[in-house]
Motif scaffolding. Structure first.
Motif, PDB file in Angstrom:
ATOM      1  N   GLY A  62      41.008  30.619  43.134  1.00  0.00           N
ATOM      2  CA  GLY A  62      41.015  32.158  43.521  1.00  0.00           C
ATOM      3  C   GLY A  62      39.895  32.705  42.697  1.00  0.00           C
ATOM      4  O   GLY A  62      39.034  33.697  42.896  1.00  0.00           O
ATOM      5  N   ILE A  63      39.715  31.989  41.355  1.00  0.00           N
ATOM      6  CA  ILE A  63      38.681  32.827  40.359  1.00  0.00           C
ATOM      7  C   ILE A  63      37.033  32.623  41.084  1.00  0.00           C
ATOM      8  O   ILE A  63      36.617  33.512  40.961  1.00  0.00           O
ATOM      9  N   THR A  64      36.904  31.477  41.543  1.00  0.00           N
ATOM     10  CA  THR A  64      35.602  31.077  42.213  1.00  0.00           C
ATOM     11  C   THR A  64      35.710  32.049  43.511  1.00  0.00           C
ATOM     12  O   THR A  64      34.306  32.345  43.722  1.00  0.00           O
ATOM     13  N   LEU A  65      36.432  32.053  44.443  1.00  0.00           N
ATOM     14  CA  LEU A  65      36.455  33.029  45.330  1.00  0.00           C
ATOM     15  C   LEU A  65      36.036  34.203  45.138  1.00  0.00           C
ATOM     16  O   LEU A  65      35.098  34.915  45.828  1.00  0.00           O
ATOM     17  N   ILE A  66      37.003  34.885  44.184  1.00  0.00           N
ATOM     18  CA  ILE A  66      36.581  36.557  43.726  1.00  0.00           C
ATOM     19  C   ILE A  66      35.060  36.351  43.182  1.00  0.00           C
ATOM     20  O   ILE A  66      34.348  37.355  43.306  1.00  0.00           O
ATOM     21  N   SER A  67      34.869  35.537  42.377  1.00  0.00           N
ATOM     22  CA  SER A  67      33.496  35.547  41.671  1.00  0.00           C
ATOM     23  C   SER A  67      32.437  35.466  42.513  1.00  0.00           C
ATOM     24  O   SER A  67      31.413  36.365  42.473  1.00  0.00           O
ATOM     25  N   PHE A  68      32.428  34.516  43.590  1.00  0.00           N
ATOM     26  CA  PHE A  68      31.540  34.355  44.545  1.00  0.00           C
ATOM     27  C   PHE A  68      31.460  35.762  45.470  1.00  0.00           C
ATOM     28  O   PHE A  68      30.257  36.072  45.733  1.00  0.00           O
ATOM     29  N   MET A  69      32.389  36.276  45.924  1.00  0.00           N
ATOM     30  CA  MET A  69      32.249  37.519  46.559  1.00  0.00           C
ATOM     31  C   MET A  69      31.600  38.766  46.087  1.00  0.00           C
ATOM     32  O   MET A  69      30.869  39.339  46.395  1.00  0.00           O
ATOM     33  N   VAL A  70      32.169  38.785  44.559  1.00  0.00           N
ATOM     34  CA  VAL A  70      31.592  39.953  43.832  1.00  0.00           C
ATOM     35  C   VAL A  70      30.026  39.960  43.720  1.00  0.00           C
ATOM     36  O   VAL A  70      29.388  40.887  43.813  1.00  0.00           O
ATOM     37  N   ILE A  71      29.649  38.728  43.178  1.00  0.00           N
ATOM     38  CA  ILE A  71      28.199  38.629  42.898  1.00  0.00           C
ATOM     39  C   ILE A  71      27.368  38.831  44.177  1.00  0.00           C
ATOM     40  O   ILE A  71      26.253  39.117  44.181  1.00  0.00           O
ATOM     41  N   VAL A  90      31.869  28.982  36.667  1.00  0.00           N
ATOM     42  CA  VAL A  90      32.748  27.821  36.977  1.00  0.00           C
ATOM     43  C   VAL A  90      33.207  27.208  35.538  1.00  0.00           C
ATOM     44  O   VAL A  90      34.289  26.907  35.363  1.00  0.00           O
ATOM     45  N   ILE A  91      31.956  26.970  34.946  1.00  0.00           N
ATOM     46  CA  ILE A  91      32.349  26.066  33.655  1.00  0.00           C
ATOM     47  C   ILE A  91      33.065  27.242  32.726  1.00  0.00           C
ATOM     48  O   ILE A  91      34.026  26.753  32.212  1.00  0.00           O
ATOM     49  N   GLY A  92      32.955  28.217  32.639  1.00  0.00           N
ATOM     50  CA  GLY A  92      33.550  29.170  31.726  1.00  0.00           C
ATOM     51  C   GLY A  92      34.962  29.297  32.197  1.00  0.00           C
ATOM     52  O   GLY A  92      36.073  29.384  31.461  1.00  0.00           O
ATOM     53  N   ALA A  93      35.380  29.362  33.574  1.00  0.00           N
ATOM     54  CA  ALA A  93      36.655  29.374  34.167  1.00  0.00           C
ATOM     55  C   ALA A  93      37.471  28.228  33.785  1.00  0.00           C
ATOM     56  O   ALA A  93      38.604  28.110  33.248  1.00  0.00           O
ATOM     57  N   VAL A  94      36.852  27.036  33.905  1.00  0.00           N
ATOM     58  CA  VAL A  94      37.499  25.563  33.755  1.00  0.00           C
ATOM     59  C   VAL A  94      38.005  25.749  32.282  1.00  0.00           C
ATOM     60  O   VAL A  94      39.021  25.198  31.898  1.00  0.00           O
ATOM     61  N   LEU A  95      36.747  25.906  31.360  1.00  0.00           N
ATOM     62  CA  LEU A  95      37.461  25.886  29.886  1.00  0.00           C
ATOM     63  C   LEU A  95      38.350  26.821  29.540  1.00  0.00           C
ATOM     64  O   LEU A  95      39.120  26.585  28.837  1.00  0.00           O
ATOM     65  N   THR A  96      38.333  28.142  30.160  1.00  0.00           N
ATOM     66  CA  THR A  96      39.323  29.183  29.680  1.00  0.00           C
ATOM     67  C   THR A  96      40.717  28.482  30.384  1.00  0.00           C
ATOM     68  O   THR A  96      41.669  28.571  29.591  1.00  0.00           O
ATOM     69  N   LEU A  97      40.883  27.680  31.416  1.00  0.00           N
ATOM     70  CA  LEU A  97      42.242  27.275  32.091  1.00  0.00           C
ATOM     71  C   LEU A  97      42.488  26.207  31.181  1.00  0.00           C
ATOM     72  O   LEU A  97      43.661  25.968  30.823  1.00  0.00           O
ATOM     73  N   LEU A  98      41.684  25.378  30.802  1.00  0.00           N
ATOM     74  CA  LEU A  98      41.952  24.343  29.856  1.00  0.00           C
ATOM     75  C   LEU A  98      42.300  24.516  28.388  1.00  0.00           C
ATOM     76  O   LEU A  98      43.373  24.109  27.837  1.00  0.00           O
ATOM     77  N   GLY A  99      41.848  25.764  28.050  1.00  0.00           N
ATOM     78  CA  GLY A  99      42.252  26.409  26.722  1.00  0.00           C
ATOM     79  C   GLY A  99      43.695  26.914  26.891  1.00  0.00           C
ATOM     80  O   GLY A  99      44.490  26.565  25.987  1.00  0.00           O
TER      81      GLY A  99
END
Length: 324
Positions: free
Chosen positions: A18-27, A297-306
């Protein structure tokens, strides 16, 4: 514990999609395109050239198709090449900027912890005193100041007026002519302002959290018992209370992992530091879709891992959470 961890890991997959889909569409729906920077200032660039570039990068396809193609590459670890004038692979650009941001933010985090814990402990042991109120005012002044404004003030004072510290980059122009200690000193002088600015903005929240955690521990029965046994206040504070008050603060450190990697767009841009924040900013301004998505994507993955690390820590501390 394994079942709890498996449920949490499975729950991260749709969240990341969901994060990647929204980010992709917005940019992609934002005004401008990667072709603009390459063709607008070139009088020889024809509409056919723009069409060929769009076809080469796959930007002529509908957005759902572009997202599916991007996702297919990312699953196998291929983030593609940059769409800028420097068409290197995205992973190379990230690998080049990541160590700079990591070192910078680790130093900032160490500085924050070294200052926030003593301030929080002192404020908790002297609640509502003049020194506690003075510390509160000081840390919240730092918290309330906009980062870019504080950075510009420090640059003008220490870099321009006093000429004590350099105001941009990580090394001087004559860096290669310096000796080993000269290089170390040069790097240290370049890091003083960025690390200090980054630490000041986090100091207020961490010190206040430390203060409230200590006050909460002081109200526990075992602290009262320790005082009733005649232990000195120093032993009660630093041997019994501080150790337990640090547990919530350590949990916060797990949530700060994304910030360590993601970097700060503001101070990295102002101080011209080639880290992840500056890479993200320049990519957004240039509509470099592949680099923007790689950083996100790297930021989102690290946020979720945190967040996962924090949840696991709570589950270890409280077994009832594993059954939910």
């Amino acid at each position: 514990m394994i079942a709890y961890l498996s449920r949490r890991l499975l729950g991260l997959v749709p969240l990341l999609l969901g994060i990647t889909l929204i980010s992709f569409m917005v940019i992609h729906v934002a005004p401008g395109s990667p072709m603009d920077l390459l063709t607008d200032m070139n009088p020889d660039a024809s509409p056919e050239l723009r069409d060929r570039l769009a076809e080469h990068w796959g930007l002529d396809e509908p957005l759902p198709v572009q997202y599916a193609m991007w996702l297919k590459r990312v699953v196998v670890g291929d983030f593609g090449n940059s769409l800028s004038r420097d068409p290197r692979p995205v992973i190379d650009k990230v690998a080049e900027a990541l160590p700079v941001t990591l070192v910078l933010n680790l130093m900032s985090l160490c500085l924050v912890m070294a200052a926030a814990i003593p301030i929080g402990v002192y404020s908790a042991t002297h609640p509502y005193s003049r020194s506690d109120r003075a510390a509160t005012v000081f840390v919240f002044l730092g918290f309330a100041m906009p980062t870019f404004w504080l950075a510009l003030l420090c640059m003008m004072l220490f870099g321009v007026e006093l000429a004590w510290l350099p105001v941009s980059g990580l090394q001087s122009l004559d860096y290669n002519l310096l000796g080993p200690w000269g290089k170390v000193l040069d790097r240290a002088r370049h890091l003083v302002l960025p690390v200090s600015i980054a630490a000041i903005t986090s100091l207020a929240g961490m010190s206040r959290y430390m203060r409230s955690s200590m006050l909460e521990v002081f109200r526990q029965d075992y602290v009262t018992t320790a005082r009733a046994k005649g232990l000195s206040e120093r032993v009660v504070v630093y041997r019994h209370a501080l150790r337990n008050a640090m547990l919530p603060v350590i949990t916060l450190l797990g949530l700060s992992v994304p910030g360590l990697i993601g970097g700060s767009v503001i101070f990295e841009t102002i101080f011209a530091i080639p880290g992840m924040g500056r890479l993200f900013y320049s990519s957004v301004m240039g509509r470099d879709y592949t680099v923007v998505m790689g950083v996100l994507v790297i930021g989102a993955v690290l946020t979720l891992l945190g967040n996962l690390l924090a949840d696991v820590s709570y589950a270890i501390a409280d077994p009832r959470l594993r059954r939910r």
